[in-house]
Design a protein around this motif. Structure first.
Motif, PDB file in Angstrom:
ATOM      1  N   SER A 298       0.727  -1.305   0.051  1.00  0.00           N
ATOM      2  CA  SER A 298       0.211  -0.028  -0.115  1.00  0.00           C
ATOM      3  C   SER A 298       0.785   1.131   0.020  1.00  0.00           C
ATOM      4  CB  SER A 298      -0.988  -0.339   1.390  1.00  0.00           C
ATOM      5  OG  SER A 298      -0.301   0.065   2.453  1.00  0.00           O
ATOM      6  N   LYS A 299       2.080   1.215   0.674  1.00  0.00           N
ATOM      7  CA  LYS A 299       3.026   2.247   0.869  1.00  0.00           C
ATOM      8  C   LYS A 299       3.628   2.419  -0.646  1.00  0.00           C
ATOM      9  CE  LYS A 299       3.862   1.834   5.565  1.00  0.00           C
ATOM     10  NZ  LYS A 299       5.218   1.708   6.615  1.00  0.00           N
TER      11      LYS A 299
ATOM     12  N   PHE B 198      -4.865  11.041   2.226  1.00  0.00           N
ATOM     13  CA  PHE B 198      -3.984   9.907   2.546  1.00  0.00           C
ATOM     14  C   PHE B 198      -4.687   9.722   4.167  1.00  0.00           C
ATOM     15  CE2 PHE B 198      -0.004  11.713   0.335  1.00  0.00           C
ATOM     16  CZ  PHE B 198      -0.651  11.327  -0.700  1.00  0.00           C
ATOM     17  N   ILE B 199      -5.039   8.313   4.000  1.00  0.00           N
ATOM     18  CA  ILE B 199      -5.703   7.879   5.178  1.00  0.00           C
ATOM     19  C   ILE B 199      -4.966   6.597   5.844  1.00  0.00           C
ATOM     20  CG2 ILE B 199      -7.575   6.709   6.189  1.00  0.00           C
ATOM     21  CD1 ILE B 199      -9.361   8.217   4.645  1.00  0.00           C
ATOM     22  N   GLY B 200      -4.445   6.718   7.155  1.00  0.00           N
ATOM     23  CA  GLY B 200      -3.685   5.348   7.863  1.00  0.00           C
ATOM     24  C   GLY B 200      -3.244   5.742   9.203  1.00  0.00           C
ATOM     25  N   GLY B 201      -2.825   4.858   9.697  1.00  0.00           N
ATOM     26  CA  GLY B 201      -2.359   5.063  10.982  1.00  0.00           C
ATOM     27  C   GLY B 201      -1.347   5.927  11.304  1.00  0.00           C
ATOM     28  N   PHE B 202      -0.664   5.636  12.469  1.00  0.00           N
ATOM     29  CA  PHE B 202       0.622   6.575  12.704  1.00  0.00           C
ATOM     30  C   PHE B 202       1.988   6.146  12.112  1.00  0.00           C
ATOM     31  CE2 PHE B 202      -2.609   7.312  16.272  1.00  0.00           C
ATOM     32  CZ  PHE B 202      -2.262   8.709  16.452  1.00  0.00           C
ATOM     33  N   GLY B 203       2.656   6.973  11.721  1.00  0.00           N
ATOM     34  CA  GLY B 203       4.294   6.541  11.391  1.00  0.00           C
ATOM     35  C   GLY B 203       4.003   5.713  10.070  1.00  0.00           C
ATOM     36  N   LEU B 204       3.232   5.871   8.947  1.00  0.00           N
ATOM     37  CA  LEU B 204       3.301   5.237   7.962  1.00  0.00           C
ATOM     38  C   LEU B 204       3.480   6.057   6.767  1.00  0.00           C
ATOM     39  CD1 LEU B 204      -0.260   3.415   7.934  1.00  0.00           C
ATOM     40  CD2 LEU B 204       2.116   2.659   8.903  1.00  0.00           C
ATOM     41  N   GLY B 205       3.827   7.388   6.917  1.00  0.00           N
ATOM     42  CA  GLY B 205       4.600   8.238   5.963  1.00  0.00           C
ATOM     43  C   GLY B 205       3.496   8.962   5.140  1.00  0.00           C
TER      44      GLY B 205
ATOM     45  N   ASP C  32       4.416   1.121  11.636  1.00  0.00           N
ATOM     46  CA  ASP C  32       4.876   2.395  12.150  1.00  0.00           C
ATOM     47  C   ASP C  32       6.489   2.168  11.870  1.00  0.00           C
ATOM     48  OD1 ASP C  32       6.028   4.480  13.193  1.00  0.00           O
ATOM     49  OD2 ASP C  32       4.222   4.719  14.796  1.00  0.00           O
ATOM     50  N   TYR C  33       6.963   3.152  11.058  1.00  0.00           N
ATOM     51  CA  TYR C  33       8.626   3.137  10.817  1.00  0.00           C
ATOM     52  C   TYR C  33       9.209   3.733  11.792  1.00  0.00           C
ATOM     53  CZ  TYR C  33       8.173   8.075   9.276  1.00  0.00           C
ATOM     54  OH  TYR C  33       7.871   9.252   9.426  1.00  0.00           O
ATOM     55  N   ARG C  34       8.329   4.713  12.813  1.00  0.00           N
ATOM     56  CA  ARG C  34       9.006   5.363  13.914  1.00  0.00           C
ATOM     57  C   ARG C  34       9.460   4.255  15.103  1.00  0.00           C
ATOM     58  NH1 ARG C  34       4.563   8.999  13.095  1.00  0.00           N
ATOM     59  NH2 ARG C  34       5.210  10.911  12.029  1.00  0.00           N
ATOM     60  N   THR C  35       8.692   3.203  15.043  1.00  0.00           N
ATOM     61  CA  THR C  35       8.855   2.306  16.196  1.00  0.00           C
ATOM     62  C   THR C  35       9.832   0.988  15.768  1.00  0.00           C
ATOM     63  OG1 THR C  35       6.792   1.151  15.494  1.00  0.00           O
ATOM     64  CG2 THR C  35       6.556   2.793  17.279  1.00  0.00           C
ATOM     65  N   ARG C  36      10.224   1.031  14.329  1.00  0.00           N
ATOM     66  CA  ARG C  36      11.317  -0.036  14.138  1.00  0.00           C
ATOM     67  C   ARG C  36      12.272  -0.037  14.944  1.00  0.00           C
ATOM     68  NH1 ARG C  36      11.487   1.531   7.768  1.00  0.00           N
ATOM     69  NH2 ARG C  36       9.107   1.041   7.122  1.00  0.00           N
ATOM     70  N   GLY C  37      12.617  -1.273  15.559  1.00  0.00           N
ATOM     71  CA  GLY C  37      13.719  -1.842  16.459  1.00  0.00           C
ATOM     72  C   GLY C  37      13.307  -1.797  17.724  1.00  0.00           C
ATOM     73  N   PHE C  38      12.012  -1.257  18.009  1.00  0.00           N
ATOM     74  CA  PHE C  38      11.575  -1.389  19.654  1.00  0.00           C
ATOM     75  C   PHE C  38      11.076  -2.799  19.928  1.00  0.00           C
ATOM     76  CE2 PHE C  38      11.906   3.127  18.998  1.00  0.00           C
ATOM     77  CZ  PHE C  38      12.087   3.645  20.359  1.00  0.00           C
TER      78      PHE C  38
ATOM     79  N   PHE D 161      -3.027   3.602   3.537  1.00  0.00           N
ATOM     80  CA  PHE D 161      -1.707   3.587   3.930  1.00  0.00           C
ATOM     81  C   PHE D 161      -1.954   2.077   4.962  1.00  0.00           C
ATOM     82  CE2 PHE D 161      -0.885   7.463   2.272  1.00  0.00           C
ATOM     83  CZ  PHE D 161       0.328   7.471   2.119  1.00  0.00           C
ATOM     84  N   GLU D 162      -1.270   1.379   4.871  1.00  0.00           N
ATOM     85  CA  GLU D 162      -1.106   0.027   5.881  1.00  0.00           C
ATOM     86  C   GLU D 162       0.325  -0.145   6.103  1.00  0.00           C
ATOM     87  OE1 GLU D 162      -3.568  -2.983   4.141  1.00  0.00           O
ATOM     88  OE2 GLU D 162      -5.302  -1.905   3.997  1.00  0.00           O
ATOM     89  N   GLY D 163       0.484  -1.040   7.118  1.00  0.00           N
ATOM     90  CA  GLY D 163       1.768  -1.429   7.524  1.00  0.00           C
ATOM     91  C   GLY D 163       2.250  -1.116   8.935  1.00  0.00           C
TER      92      GLY D 163
END
Length: 270
Positions: free
Chosen positions: A96-97, A126-133, A264-270, A260-262
């Motif tokens: 989707s991204k 643009f509709i989608g959750g947090f941190g999807l770009g 949250d790129y901000r929380t990667r690595g947590f 947008f789906e997928g």
């Protein structure tokens, strides 16, 4: 043929008439001389006047749009990471991204046709959750459009409402009407994070709801990009009825929805 602006002579003779191929007005054909050289002049003053008026109107409109952009450039808060956002550094990790990026790049590339209403839609949602770009791609579009010479304003919704509220201060350099006019005149308005602003939800229309409706209504038929973490139903619930329904209805008219789906790129690595 020479322009009348180049002719300085006290001797001239009307030797005929012609019909202007542009406006069909009757135009004199004049024989005169300049610097010892005989010439014929036959300019349509009506068309020349109209051209000058159009150039003046275009100049003043462009100046007003630039002034409008200055208001938001001065007061808009854009994070440092978003200022670095481009199409190149948006790396989709979900189908989707990838589709959203493709649509965003197409929109920027074809903006001239979009402005001239050569497609059956002018705006993107643009509709989608947090941190999807969503903001990343919306900002990238705005910057690409600016590089084409257009006036593009990027503003998150809470900041827009803050700027409008601060305009009520007697020391403010801008009035509410100037800010709303700026939103209307921009070639492209990006209204980021719709729904993130505080709205009193007690069944009555709040000040914020009313101002948001004015902005959205003024952009109908004009290129606009909205980003939100809310679904249409959630926005209606947030703003209440009938205001929420009116806002969502106008946001989606002439608008293509991009989901947008997928992760949250901000929380990667947590």
């Amino acid at each position: 043929m020479y322009s009348l602006n180049t002719v300085i002579s006290s001797k001239f003779q009307i030797i005929g008439k012609r019909k202007c191929e542009t406006c069909d007005n009757e135009v004199n054909i004049i024989r005169t001389s300049f610097a010892g050289k005989e010439m014929e002049v036959s300019n349509c003053l009506a068309c020349e006047t109209k051209k000058i008026e159009e150039e003046c109107n275009e100049f003043f409109l462009e100046r007003e749009k630039r002034k409008a952009a200055e208001i938001f450039e001065r007061y808009s808060f854009i994070s440092d990471d978003l200022k670095e956002a481009t199409f190149d550094n948006y790396v989709p990790d979900h189908e989707s991204k990838a589709e959203a990026k493709k649509k965003a790049m197409w929109y920027a590339k074809n903006f001239e046709k979009i402005v001239n209403k050569q497609y059956d839609f002018q705006s993107l949602l643009f509709i989608g959750g947090f941190g999807l770009g969503k903001s990343h791609l919306a900002y990238s579009i705005a910057e690409a459009v600016k590089q084409q010479g257009y006036v593009a304003i990027f503003m998150d919704t809470p900041s827009l409402l803050r700027v409008i509220r601060e305009s009520y201060d007697k020391n403010s350099k801008f009035t509410e009407s100037e800010i709303l006019e700026a939103c209307f005149k921009a070639d492209l308005l990006v209204l980021d994070d719709v729904g993130a602003e505080y709205v009193k939800n007690d069944g009555s229309e709040s000040w914020a709801t009313d101002k948001l409706f004015q902005v959205v209504y003024s952009r109908m038929g004009k290129p606009t990009i909205y980003t939100t973490n809310y679904s249409a139903a959630e926005l209606v619930e947030k703003y209440g009825q009938p205001a929420g329904g009116r806002i969502v209805s106008r946001m989606t008219k002439g608008t293509e929805v991009v989901k947008f789906e997928g992760a949250d790129y901000r929380t990667r690595g947590f």
